[in-house]
Design a protein around this motif. Structure first.
Motif, PDB file in Angstrom:
ATOM      1  N   VAL A 133     -28.630   3.913 -33.631  1.00 57.92           N
ATOM      2  CA  VAL A 133     -27.547   4.814 -34.030  1.00 57.92           C
ATOM      3  C   VAL A 133     -27.813   5.295 -35.446  1.00 57.92           C
ATOM      4  N   SER A 134     -27.655   6.582 -35.644  1.00 60.81           N
ATOM      5  CA  SER A 134     -27.871   7.196 -36.946  1.00 60.81           C
ATOM      6  C   SER A 134     -26.850   6.698 -37.964  1.00 60.81           C
ATOM      7  N   GLY A 135     -27.242   6.710 -39.241  1.00 59.85           N
ATOM      8  CA  GLY A 135     -26.361   6.276 -40.311  1.00 59.85           C
ATOM      9  C   GLY A 135     -25.100   7.112 -40.448  1.00 59.85           C
ATOM     10  N   GLU A 136     -25.102   8.331 -39.894  1.00 60.54           N
ATOM     11  CA  GLU A 136     -23.892   9.149 -39.975  1.00 60.54           C
ATOM     12  C   GLU A 136     -22.748   8.540 -39.180  1.00 60.54           C
ATOM     13  N   HIS A 137     -23.058   7.567 -38.296  1.00 59.61           N
ATOM     14  CA  HIS A 137     -22.022   6.947 -37.475  1.00 59.61           C
ATOM     15  C   HIS A 137     -21.825   5.463 -37.779  1.00 59.61           C
ATOM     16  N   THR A 138     -22.540   4.873 -38.744  1.00 64.59           N
ATOM     17  CA  THR A 138     -22.449   3.434 -38.987  1.00 64.59           C
ATOM     18  C   THR A 138     -21.653   3.131 -40.244  1.00 64.59           C
ATOM     19  N   ASP A 139     -21.228   1.890 -40.361  1.00 67.72           N
ATOM     20  CA  ASP A 139     -20.430   1.490 -41.527  1.00 67.72           C
ATOM     21  C   ASP A 139     -21.254   1.388 -42.798  1.00 67.72           C
ATOM     22  N   THR A 140     -22.578   1.306 -42.665  1.00 73.13           N
ATOM     23  CA  THR A 140     -23.435   1.189 -43.851  1.00 73.13           C
ATOM     24  C   THR A 140     -23.982   2.527 -44.310  1.00 73.13           C
ATOM     25  N   GLY A 141     -23.868   3.555 -43.471  1.00 70.15           N
ATOM     26  CA  GLY A 141     -24.471   4.837 -43.795  1.00 70.15           C
ATOM     27  C   GLY A 141     -25.961   4.896 -43.509  1.00 70.15           C
ATOM     28  N   MET A 142     -26.504   3.821 -42.924  1.00 62.30           N
ATOM     29  CA  MET A 142     -27.918   3.771 -42.543  1.00 62.30           C
ATOM     30  C   MET A 142     -28.013   3.365 -41.074  1.00 62.30           C
ATOM     31  N   PRO A 143     -29.154   3.643 -40.449  1.00 68.10           N
ATOM     32  CA  PRO A 143     -29.262   3.339 -39.015  1.00 68.10           C
ATOM     33  C   PRO A 143     -29.137   1.844 -38.704  1.00 68.10           C
ATOM     34  N   LEU A 144     -28.660   1.587 -37.504  1.00 67.80           N
ATOM     35  CA  LEU A 144     -28.715   0.268 -36.886  1.00 67.80           C
ATOM     36  C   LEU A 144     -29.548   0.399 -35.620  1.00 67.80           C
TER      37      LEU A 144
ATOM     38  N   LEU B 234     -21.352   3.001 -26.711  1.00 69.44           N
ATOM     39  CA  LEU B 234     -21.731   3.626 -27.972  1.00 69.44           C
ATOM     40  C   LEU B 234     -20.811   4.798 -28.306  1.00 69.44           C
ATOM     41  N   LYS B 235     -20.525   5.624 -27.312  1.00 64.90           N
ATOM     42  CA  LYS B 235     -19.630   6.771 -27.549  1.00 64.90           C
ATOM     43  C   LYS B 235     -18.243   6.298 -27.952  1.00 64.90           C
ATOM     44  N   ALA B 236     -17.758   5.232 -27.304  1.00 70.15           N
ATOM     45  CA  ALA B 236     -16.431   4.707 -27.654  1.00 70.15           C
ATOM     46  C   ALA B 236     -16.432   4.171 -29.073  1.00 70.15           C
ATOM     47  N   ALA B 237     -17.510   3.478 -29.473  1.00 63.84           N
ATOM     48  CA  ALA B 237     -17.587   2.933 -30.839  1.00 63.84           C
ATOM     49  C   ALA B 237     -17.650   4.061 -31.863  1.00 63.84           C
ATOM     50  N   ILE B 238     -18.414   5.096 -31.553  1.00 60.22           N
ATOM     51  CA  ILE B 238     -18.518   6.235 -32.473  1.00 60.22           C
ATOM     52  C   ILE B 238     -17.171   6.948 -32.583  1.00 60.22           C
ATOM     53  N   ASP B 239     -16.491   7.134 -31.462  1.00 57.42           N
ATOM     54  CA  ASP B 239     -15.207   7.836 -31.468  1.00 57.42           C
ATOM     55  C   ASP B 239     -14.126   7.050 -32.208  1.00 57.42           C
ATOM     56  N   SER B 240     -14.260   5.726 -32.223  1.00 57.94           N
ATOM     57  CA  SER B 240     -13.227   4.901 -32.855  1.00 57.94           C
ATOM     58  C   SER B 240     -13.448   4.727 -34.350  1.00 57.94           C
ATOM     59  N   GLY B 241     -14.558   5.209 -34.853  1.00 57.75           N
ATOM     60  CA  GLY B 241     -14.811   5.084 -36.277  1.00 57.75           C
ATOM     61  C   GLY B 241     -16.242   4.716 -36.555  1.00 57.75           C
ATOM     62  N   GLU B 242     -16.477   3.899 -37.550  1.00 57.35           N
ATOM     63  CA  GLU B 242     -17.828   3.536 -37.954  1.00 57.35           C
ATOM     64  C   GLU B 242     -18.370   2.411 -37.069  1.00 57.35           C
ATOM     65  N   VAL B 243     -19.597   2.590 -36.614  1.00 65.60           N
ATOM     66  CA  VAL B 243     -20.238   1.607 -35.745  1.00 65.60           C
ATOM     67  C   VAL B 243     -20.780   0.458 -36.595  1.00 65.60           C
ATOM     68  N   THR B 244     -20.560  -0.771 -36.132  1.00 66.05           N
ATOM     69  CA  THR B 244     -20.959  -1.965 -36.881  1.00 66.05           C
ATOM     70  C   THR B 244     -21.912  -2.832 -36.065  1.00 66.05           C
ATOM     71  N   LYS B 245     -22.456  -3.842 -36.715  1.00 71.55           N
ATOM     72  CA  LYS B 245     -23.290  -4.809 -35.995  1.00 71.55           C
ATOM     73  C   LYS B 245     -22.460  -5.566 -34.963  1.00 71.55           C
ATOM     74  N   ALA B 246     -21.184  -5.768 -35.233  1.00 74.67           N
ATOM     75  CA  ALA B 246     -20.317  -6.427 -34.249  1.00 74.67           C
ATOM     76  C   ALA B 246     -20.212  -5.591 -32.978  1.00 74.67           C
ATOM     77  N   ASP B 247     -20.184  -4.266 -33.121  1.00 75.24           N
ATOM     78  CA  ASP B 247     -20.180  -3.395 -31.943  1.00 75.24           C
ATOM     79  C   ASP B 247     -21.473  -3.565 -31.147  1.00 75.24           C
ATOM     80  N   PHE B 248     -22.584  -3.662 -31.873  1.00 76.15           N
ATOM     81  CA  PHE B 248     -23.876  -3.845 -31.212  1.00 76.15           C
ATOM     82  C   PHE B 248     -23.912  -5.182 -30.464  1.00 76.15           C
ATOM     83  N   ALA B 249     -23.404  -6.221 -31.103  1.00 76.90           N
ATOM     84  CA  ALA B 249     -23.395  -7.546 -30.464  1.00 76.90           C
ATOM     85  C   ALA B 249     -22.537  -7.534 -29.204  1.00 76.90           C
TER      86      ALA B 249
END
Length: 820
Positions: free
Chosen positions: A284-295, A549-564
Motif C-alpha cells: 500500500v502506498s504511503g498516501e494511504h498509510t499512517d506513516t506516510g510511507m509504504p507498507l 484493503l479498500k475498507a481500510a483505505i476508506d476508513s482512514g489511514e492503513v496501519t500494520k494492525a490492518d495488515f495483520a
C-alpha cells in the motif's frame, strides 16, 4: 537386612545406574549438535573477524568486513542450525534420496533423474562460471562456510543422522558444492512451476467424459467477478500481435501411455503440490498509510514441514544491508528488505511445461518422429545408488522437446516427452544476489530479468515512496495450443517459439488505486496478447484481500494492525456463496435441523472454535461428491472438481448437475444440499463422536509439522522426537489464512502460510515477521518450535534491522575468527 533384600537393592541400583546412563547418553546425543551462539569460533576460510548477534528467537544478524566473509559466515550459520535439512534437500535436488532412505526413495529419484535436475544444475553452474563469476565467488564462499561446519561436526551434525544410522547404512557426508545450491533452485522450480500433472488429469477426463463436459466442469478464470493484478489498460502493449491459441489437439488418448516414470510425493518434494500451494502479498502506498510511507506484506503458502522451509537472517557488510527469509543451502535473502527497498513473492504458476506425444519408430525404439523424419533419441545413463541395496541403472531417453517421461519406451503406444522452461539455462540465484543489493526501482527491474524460474508475482516498495509489481520469468510463446493437454510432438505445430519479452511482461509502478495485491489469481485480463496460463487460482483470496484493503483505505489511514488482520483473516467466500441457500432448507431430523441453523448463523470465519465452520467445510466436501459422482464417476470427482464451477452453479437452481442421473426423479438444489448435510452429520458422528458442540473446526483441522523423512517413518517414538503437533488452527483452502487440507484425510493441514512478514518502509525496525516453527532444525532445541504459538495465533516477533536495534535486542553474541 537379609540376603534377598540386599540382592534386590543391588539389582535396583544397577537398573537406576543404567537408566541414568541411558538418560545422560540420550541428553548428550540430543544436545551434541546444538549450535554455538556465543563465545568464539575459528573458521579457517575467513579473512577477518565476523560478529553474529542472536535475538530471543535465535535469529542471527551477521556483520562482516567483506563480502567473502559474509557468505562464509552465512554458510556456517545455516549449517549450525539446519544441516540435516540441507543434507536432505541436496540429496533431493540431485536425485539421490535413495542414498539416505534406501529403496523407499527410488521412485522419487527415478523421476528426478529422468527430468534431469542434476544435469540442469550442472548446466546452470557452467553458465555462472562463464557469465557471472561474481556469483560463483558468493557460491564458493558460502560452500566454504558449510564445509567448515562439516569438518567440525561430520555425522554428528544432527540427531537425524544418529537415528537413521540405527536402521540404514551410513552414507558419506560430502563437501558442500555450488551445484547443491543450484539443484535446490530446480526443486523449487518443479514444485512451484509444474502443470504436467494437470495436463494428464485433463487428458484422462477428456477420455472419460469428452472435451465439452470437461471444459464445462473446469472453466477458466471468472474475470467478471474476480480481480486481475495488471489490467491491459496499465500496459504499453499497443501493436503487439496476439499469440493466443485456443482449443485442444485432436488425440487418440487410448493410444497414449499416460503413466510416467517414478513418482512425486503427494505434498511435493519440499514446497508442496496442488491447489494449496500459493501465497499472498500486497503493498500500500504511503498516501494511504499512517506513516506516510509504504507498507508491504507477504505470506507464502507452502507445504507444512519441520523445521520451517524458511530461515530468518540478516546480512551486513560493505555493500550489503539486507534481512529476511532465506533457504538453508542458499546464500542471500529470498524475500525481505535491504536498506533501500522491500519485496515479497507469490507464485505466478504460469504454464511452463508441455507434454508432447511422441511416436516411436516401430523398427528402432531409439528413434522418434518429427516432421515426417525419424530422429535419434539421445540416451543418458543415470546410476542411482541405493542405501542397503544394489545400484540401479536408469536409461533416460531425450528428445529435442525434453526427456521421455514414460517407464516403457517402445512402439506399442505413443509416449510423452516433457518440455519445461527449467531445462534451459536459468539464472535465479544471479537475480537473488542482484535483488538483495538493489537500491531503487531500476535496479529492481534489472535484477528480475534474471529470475527465469519459477516465475513469481513480486511486489515492491522503496524508501522514496514508490510501490511496484513485476512478473519475471521464462514463459513460452506457443505456435499453437493452450497448454492444457498433451499435444502431438511429431507435427511441429505446437513448438515453442521463444519467451514473452521481459519488457512486455506484466508490471505496475505507482498505480492510481494506491495498492497492489496478488494471490495467485489472474495476472492479466483476456486482452493481454500472450498466454501466461488459463487455470489460475479461483480469485477468492485476492477478492477478500482487495475488499479488506479498500475498507481500510476508506476508513482512514492503513496501519500494520490492518495488515495483520488481513493476514489472519479466515472468511470463506465459498461459504458466502452457499450459506444464503440454507434459508430454504429444513429437516425433520433434529440434528440436521440444528446444523442448518448453526450454518445460517455463521459469521463465515473458519475459526478453530467454530462449529458452523466445521460443518460447512465437511458439507462442501460431501456436496461435491454428491453432485459429481453420478456424472463423472467416483474415481474422477477430485480431478473434475473446480471451485470456480461450484461458485457459479450455486446460483443456478435449475442447473442439470443438481439432478442425480442414477435416480428416476429430478433432484433440486435444496434436496442435494440436504443430502450432503445428512452425510456431513454421519461423517461427524463416525469420525468425531459426541454431540454437535464438540464438532469445532479445530477438532479436525489440525496442523502437524512433519520432519523429512523420519517424521513419516511409521514409528511412533521416532515421529514424536522429530515432529511437532497436532495443533488446532484457523483457516482453510481458498482463504487468506490458507491452511489447506486434502479430502483424502479430512481435515489434516497439508499446506500453510510458511511465513508472514510486514515491512514498514518508514522505519525498518518497526517491521514484523514470524516463522511457523522456529530457527533450529535440532529436535528439543529451544528454538525448534518456539514460534509455533505466534504463528498459530496470528502474532509476530519484532524484526530489528539497524545496528543499534540489533545489538539492543541481542541475547547472545558469537565471534567468528580466522585461523590466527
Amino acid at each position: 537386612m537379609n540376603r534377598l533384600t540386599r540382592i534386590s537393592l543391588i539389582i535396583f541400583g544397577i537398573i537406576v545406574i543404567l537408566a541414568a546412563a541411558l538418560a545422560i547418553t540420550a541428553v548428550v546425543m540430543v544436545r551434541r549438535p546444538f549450535p554455538q551462539t556465543d563465545g568464539t569460533l575459528t573458521i579457517p576460510a575467513l579473512q577477518d573477524e565476523v560478529n553474529v548477534f542472536y535475538d530471543e528467537f535465535g535469529i542471527p544478524q551477521i556483520y562482516a568486513k567483506n563480502e567473502h566473509d559474509l557468505f562464509v559466515a552465512q554458510g556456517y550459520i545455516h549449517a549450525q542450525d539446519r544441516f540435516w535439512q540441507m543434507e536432505f534437500w541436496r540429496h533431493t535436488g540431485m536425485g539421490r534420496i535413495s542414498e539416505i532412505t534406501g529403496p523407499p526413495g527410488l521412485e522419487f529419484d527415478r523421476f528426478i533423474r529422468t527430468v534431469g535436475w542434476n544435469r540442469m544444475a550442472a548446466q546452470n553452474i557452467a553458465y555462472y562460471e562463464s557469465e557471472a563469476p561474481e556469483l560463483m565467488d558468493v557460491l564458493h564462499a558460502y560452500s566454504e562456510g558449510v564445509n567448515a561446519y562439516i569438518a567440525d561436526h561430520g555425522d554428528q551434525a544432527s540427531l537425524n543422522f544418529t537415528i537413521l544410522g540405527l536402521v540404514n547404512e551410513p552414507w558419506e557426508i560430502e563437501p558442500w558444492e555450488p551445484i547443491h545450491t543450484a539443484a535446490w533452485g530446480l526443486a523449487m522450480a518443479h514444485d512451484l512451476g509444474g502443470n504436467y500433472g494437470a495436463e494428464l488429469d485433463r487428458a484422462r477426463l477428456i477420455t472419460e467424459l469428452g472435451e465439452a463436459t470437461t471444459d464445462t466442469l473446469l472453466p477458466g478464470y471468472p474475470y467478471n467477478n474476480r480481480p486481475v493484478i495488471v489490467p491491459s489498460s496499465e500496459l504499453n502493449i499497443d501493436g503487439v500481435k496476439s499469440s493466443l491459441n485456443n482449443g485442444h489437439a485432436v488425440v487418440d488418448w487410448q493410444n497414449v501411455n499416460l503413466n510416467l516414470v517414478g513418482n512425486v510425493p503427494a505434498d511435493g518434494f519440499a514446497f508442496g503440490n496442488g491447489p494449496g500451494i500459493g501465497s499472498n502479498n500486497w503493498v500500500v502506498s504511503g498516501e494511504h498509510t499512517d506513516t506516510g510511507m509504504p507498507l508491504l506484506a507477504n505470506d507464502m503458502h507452502l507445504s507444512i514441514q519441520m523445521p520451517s522451509i524458511w530461515y530468518e537472517i540478516g546480512l551486513h557488510a560493505p555493500g550489503w544491508e539486507v534481512s529476511g527469509f532465506s533457504f538453508a543451502g542458499v546464500p542471500g535473502i529470498i524475500s525481505g528488505h535491504n536498506d533501500h527497498i522491500a519485496w515479497g513473492l507469490t507464485n505466478v504458476g504460469p504454464d511452463v511445461q508441455d507434454l508432447f506425444i511422441e511416436k516411436i519408430n516401430p523398427v528402432n525404439p531409439l528413434q522418434y518422429e518429427f516432421l515426417g523424419e525419424w530422429r535419434d533419441i539421445e540416451l543418458v545413463e543415470e546410476v542411482i545408488k541405493v542405501n542397503g541395496a544394489e545400484d540401479e541403472v536408469l536409461n533416460v531417453h531425450l528428445t529435442h522437446h525434453g526427456p521421455i517421461m514414460n517407464d516403457v519406451v517402445d512402439a506399442g503406444k505413443d509416449v510423452l516427452s516433457m518440455q519445461w522452461t527449467a531445462l534451459e539455462t536459468t539464472r535465479i540465484f544471479q537475480a537473488v544476489i542482484l535483488l538483495n543489493q538493489a537500491e531503487n526501482y531500476d535496479d529492481f527491474k534489472d535484477a528480475l530479468q534474471y529470475w527465469d524460474v519459477p516465475a513469481q508475482n513480486i511486489v515492491y516498495a522503496d524508501i522514496e515512496g514508490n510501490i511496484a509489481y513485476q512478473t519475471p520469468g521464462f514463459i513460452p510463446i506457443r505456435a499453437n495450443g493452450d497448454g492444457l493437454t498433451p499435444v502431438p510432438g511429431w507435427t511441429g505445430e505446437y513448438e515453442w517459439e521463444g519467451w514473452i519479452p521481459y519488457e512486455e511482461m506484466p508490471a505496475l509502478l505507482n498505480p492510481e488505486q494506491g495498492y497492489i495485491a496478488t494471490a495467485n489469481h489472474a495476472v492479466v485480463d483476456e486482452d493481454y496478447p500472450y498466454l501466461i496460463k488459463i487455470d489460475w487460482a479461483n480469485g477468492d483470496r485476492a477478492q477478500r484481500i482487495e475488499d479488506m484493503l479498500k475498507a481500510a483505505i476508506d476508513s482512514g489511514e492503513v496501519t500494520k494492525a490492518d495488515f495483520a488482520k488481513i493476514h489472519f483473516d479466515s472468511k470463506s467466500l465459498m461459504g458466502e456463496t452457499f450459506v444464503p441457500h440454507f434459508a430454504n432448507l429444513s429437516s425433520d431430523d433434529p440434528t440436521v435441523q440444528a446444523a442448518i441453523e448453526r450454518i445460517r448463523g455463521w459469521d463465515l470465519q473458519d475459526r478453530r472454535d467454530s462449529v458452523p465452520a466445521a460443518l460447512f467445510e465437511i458439507f462442501y466436501m460431501q456436496l461435491v461428491q454428491v453432485v459429481l459422482a453420478d456424472d463423472v464417476g467416483p474415481d474422477f470427482v477430485r480431478d473434475a472438481h473446480s471451485t470456480i464451477f461450484f461458485h457459479a452453479m450455486a446460483a443456478e437452481a435449475d442447473a442439470r448437475w443438481w439432478d442425480n442421473q442414477n435416480t428416476s426423479t429430478k433432484e433440486t438444489r435444496e434436496e442435494v444440499m440436504l443430502q450432503a448435510l445428512e452425510l456431513t452429520i454421519a461423517w461427524f458422528e463416525e469420525n468425531v463422536g459426541g454431540d454437535m458442540n464438540d464438532w469445532t473446526w479445530g477438532t479436525i483441522h489440525m496442523a502437524t509439522f512433519d520432519s523429512d523423512p523420519l517424521g513419516s517413518s511409521g514409528v511412533g517414538l521416532i515421529e514424536a522426537i522429530v515432529n511437532r503437533g497436532p495443533f488446532p488452527v484457523d483457516g482453510s483452502g481458498s482463504i487468506v489464512n490458507a491452511t489447506s487440507w486434502s479430502w483424502s484425510n479430512p481435515a489434516e493441514v497439508r499446506a500453510i502460510p510458511s511465513m508472514r512478514a510486514i515491512v514498514d518502509l518508514s522505519n525498518f525496525d518497526d517491521s514484523l515477521a514470524v516463522n511457523p516453527t522456529g530457527q533450529s532444525g535440532h529436535p528439543y532445541h529451544p528454538h525448534y518450535d518456539d514460534m509455533i504459538p505466534l504463528w498459530q495465533n496470528g502474532e509476530y516477533h519484532a524484526w530489528p534491522f539497524s545496528s543499534d536495534m540489533v545489538k539492543e535486542t541481542a541475547v547472545s553474541h558469537l565471534t567468528l575468527q580466522p585461523t590466527p
